[in-house]
Design a protein around this motif. Structure first.
Motif, short mmCIF file in Angstrom:
data_model
loop_
_atom_site.label_atom_id
_atom_site.label_comp_id
_atom_site.label_asym_id
_atom_site.label_seq_id
_atom_site.Cartn_x
_atom_site.Cartn_y
_atom_site.Cartn_z
N ILE A 101 -7.55 -6.48 -3.43
CA ILE A 101 -6.77 -6.07 -2.26
C ILE A 101 -6.63 -7.26 -1.32
O ILE A 101 -7.62 -7.82 -0.84
CB ILE A 101 -7.46 -4.92 -1.50
N VAL A 127 -11.96 -7.56 -1.86
CA VAL A 127 -11.05 -7.65 -0.72
C VAL A 127 -10.89 -9.12 -0.35
O VAL A 127 -11.87 -9.83 -0.15
CB VAL A 127 -11.59 -6.85 0.49
N CYS A 183 -16.50 1.11 9.23
CA CYS A 183 -15.63 -0.03 9.54
C CYS A 183 -15.52 -0.32 11.03
O CYS A 183 -14.91 -1.31 11.43
CB CYS A 183 -14.25 0.19 8.94
N VAL A 229 -8.00 -0.24 6.47
CA VAL A 229 -8.45 -0.04 5.09
C VAL A 229 -9.73 0.79 5.10
O VAL A 229 -9.89 1.75 4.33
CB VAL A 229 -8.72 -1.40 4.39
N PHE A 251 -2.11 -5.30 1.61
CA PHE A 251 -2.25 -4.42 2.76
C PHE A 251 -1.76 -5.16 3.98
O PHE A 251 -2.39 -6.10 4.45
CB PHE A 251 -3.73 -4.03 2.92
N ALA A 308 -8.06 -4.78 8.29
CA ALA A 308 -9.20 -4.35 7.49
C ALA A 308 -9.80 -3.05 8.01
O ALA A 308 -10.28 -2.22 7.23
CB ALA A 308 -10.26 -5.45 7.48
N PHE A 361 -5.50 5.97 -1.93
CA PHE A 361 -6.71 5.17 -2.00
C PHE A 361 -7.41 5.33 -3.35
O PHE A 361 -8.10 4.40 -3.80
CB PHE A 361 -7.65 5.50 -0.84
N ASN A 365 -9.10 4.51 5.80
CA ASN A 365 -8.62 5.22 4.61
C ASN A 365 -9.75 5.47 3.62
O ASN A 365 -9.82 6.54 3.00
CB ASN A 365 -7.50 4.42 3.94
N LEU A 389 -5.53 2.91 -5.28
CA LEU A 389 -5.89 1.56 -4.86
C LEU A 389 -7.17 1.09 -5.53
O LEU A 389 -7.32 -0.10 -5.84
CB LEU A 389 -6.04 1.54 -3.34
N ILE A 441 0.83 -1.21 0.00
CA ILE A 441 0.00 0.00 0.00
C ILE A 441 0.86 1.26 0.00
O ILE A 441 0.44 2.31 -0.51
CB ILE A 441 -0.97 0.00 1.21
N VAL A 499 -5.57 -8.52 2.26
CA VAL A 499 -5.42 -7.93 3.59
C VAL A 499 -4.99 -9.01 4.58
O VAL A 499 -5.56 -10.11 4.61
CB VAL A 499 -6.74 -7.29 4.07
#
Length: 481
Positions: free
Chosen positions: A214, A238, A178, A152, A145, A149, A205, A155, A208, A125, A216
């Motif tokens: 992604i 993810v 989150c 993530v 990453f 999570a 991001f 961000n 990304l 990242i 993680v």
């Protein structure tokens, strides 16, 4: 090596935790499909780091045929990394390597034959500027990453709600998808909300979002809420692939080779381990408070103690021996009760049955190791996203007790730290750590889940399977420049 090889190019950030996790991720992928081959491109760090050098030397000597390492050239005068604007200046440092990475990968593509094909980049990242190289070469890109999570999700929230910068000096709490609980602003490090740092977070991001997926380093059973909070549209898939662990530990020798033998003679779950990562260190005042707190608690301990480097403003001559910072007579009074060492074999210590608690900086690799071995933590975060990790562990998940979750150090000038955690706070935190049976029970349960999730039939095992399947399909769709 098997025919029809799909080759991935891994680009980790030049830090111990980042490279270690990346190498373990590479080993996991090739173990799941022998048709995968991985070239890990190593960028030299802005400043020499001894543990990193030791680790790279150890892994390059003991790697299988499916993984190789290539050192990336660098400019004679690369951009300097500015501690006061770390993320954007570090990004410029990484960006200065793009041309060399392009040459390496272009050469790999030009030399491939019908049985081998470069199918993708996997970038850290902190190395998302490498997406320019991937786009130029028309090679798909994934992001790895190395944190959790929830970070993530943070961000992602900042990308969509940049107004949070206005709250950086307040006592407000913010609601993020989150997290279950409102997040106090002290958890969001002020550095993240400075104009230049915020600009980098938003940039990284948005880059990304261009990735195919992604990866993680977490697992569904640990961060169920955070993982399920990601949007279904306009965001890459993810893949929770963790816990990704190096259970052999980072290369190097413990400064006290007798520490494990000493632990062998201690009762089960009776020893507190204090270890604060590869960059965690304290000034003399704080070291003395830790010593007094340990002594007052009465618990057995192993303390990994490193002295901070002298600051530019300091005129003090620093000894190589950090024990000179300890209170007079401390080592004599605690002889037989505790061990003060330098570099610690953290994995071996956490795995030992005598260790019953871990005072930690809440770095994500250390957190996953502690949970794997079922050791409860006392949260003492220091820098980067560690305050947010501590909030998740203590408040969201109940897997740690609070030692000093709002602690913040100046990583590049530890002598400048003004917040001191008192001996009373340390004694109280250690006692809670060792006596809180509710936290201990939860940690033991998540330990079992962390092992089950990577075994066949587990959620992370399945997630890695889906990822490998997709990567192998890229062999038939890649069309280069």
């Amino acid at each position: 090596m098997a025919n029809n090889v799909a080759e991935l190019v891994f680009i980790p950030a030049p830090g111990v935790g980042h490279i270690m996790s990346t190498v373990e991720m590479a080993k996991l992928l090739v173990s799941r499909d022998q048709r995968l081959s991985i070239n890990v491109l190593l960028i030299n760090p802005p400043h020499p780091v001894s543990p990193l050098t030791d680790y790279i030397e150890s892994v390059t000597k003991n790697m299988n045929e499916h993984i190789r390492f290539t050192e990336v050239a660098r400019d004679h005068t690369p951009p300097k990394v500015d501690p006061k604007a770390f993320l954007p200046s570090f990004n410029e440092f990484i960006r200065s390597h793009c041309k060399y990475v392009r040459d390496i990968v272009a050469n790999m593509i030009s030399n491939q034959d019908g049985s081998r094909k470069v199918v993708g980049f996997v970038v850290d990242i902190l190395c998302v500027s490498m997406i320019d190289v991937a786009n130029e070469l028309r090679v798909p890109m994934y992001v790895f990453f190395t944190s959790n999570a929830a970070f993530v999700g943070f961000n992602l929230y900042v990308d969509q709600n940049q107004h949070v910068i206005e709250l950086s000096d307040s006592d407000r709490e913010i609601v993020m998808p989150c997290f279950v609980n409102p997040v106090p602003m002290h958890v969001v490090r002020a550095e993240f909300l400075l104009d230049e740092e915020l600009e980098f977070l938003v940039y990284s991001f948005r880059e990304l979002r261009k990735a195919k997926g992604i990866m993680v380093n977490t697992f569904l059973e640990l961060e169920t809420h955070a993982i399920k909070s990601f949007p279904d549209t306009n965001f890459p898939p993810v893949y929770p692939v963790g816990p990704i662990l190096n259970l052999d530990g980072v290369g190097g020798k413990a400064d006290d080779t007798n520490v494990l033998s000493w632990l062998d003679s201690q009762p089960p779950s009776s020893v507190v381990l204090l270890c604060f990562g590869s960059m965690g260190c304290f000034n003399e005042v704080q070291v003395k408070e830790i010593a007094h707190g340990l002594e007052r608690s009465g618990y057995r301990f192993v303390w990994s103690l490193r002295r901070p480097p002298p600051s530019e403003q300091s005129v003090e001559v620093h000894s190589d021996d950090p024990t000179v910072l300890l209170p007079d007579g401390f080592l004599e009074r605690t002889s037989g009760v505790g061990k003060v060492i330098g570099w610690a074999p953290q994995v071996s210590l956490l795995a030992h049955e005598a260790v019953g608690g871990f005072v930690s900086h809440c770095g994500w690799n250390s957190t996953l190791e502690s949970l794997w071995f079922g050791i409860p933590m006392a949260a003492w975060p220091m820098y980067a996203e560690q305050q947010m990790n501590a909030f998740e562990l203590v408040v969201e998940l109940g897997l740690a007790v609070d030692m000093k979750s709002d602690y913040l150090m100046d990583l590049f000038n530890p002598d400048a730290n003004v917040v001191i955690v008192t001996a009373e706070e340390i004694e109280r935190g250690i006692r809670k750590l060792m006596k809180d049976n509710e936290v201990r029970t939860k940690v033991k349960e998540i330990s079992k889940l962390s092992r089950a999730t990577v075994a066949e039939g587990g959620s992370s095992y399945a997630s890695v399977g889906y990822l490998v399947q997709e990567i192998m399909s890229l062999k038939f769709v890649c069309h280069y420049y």
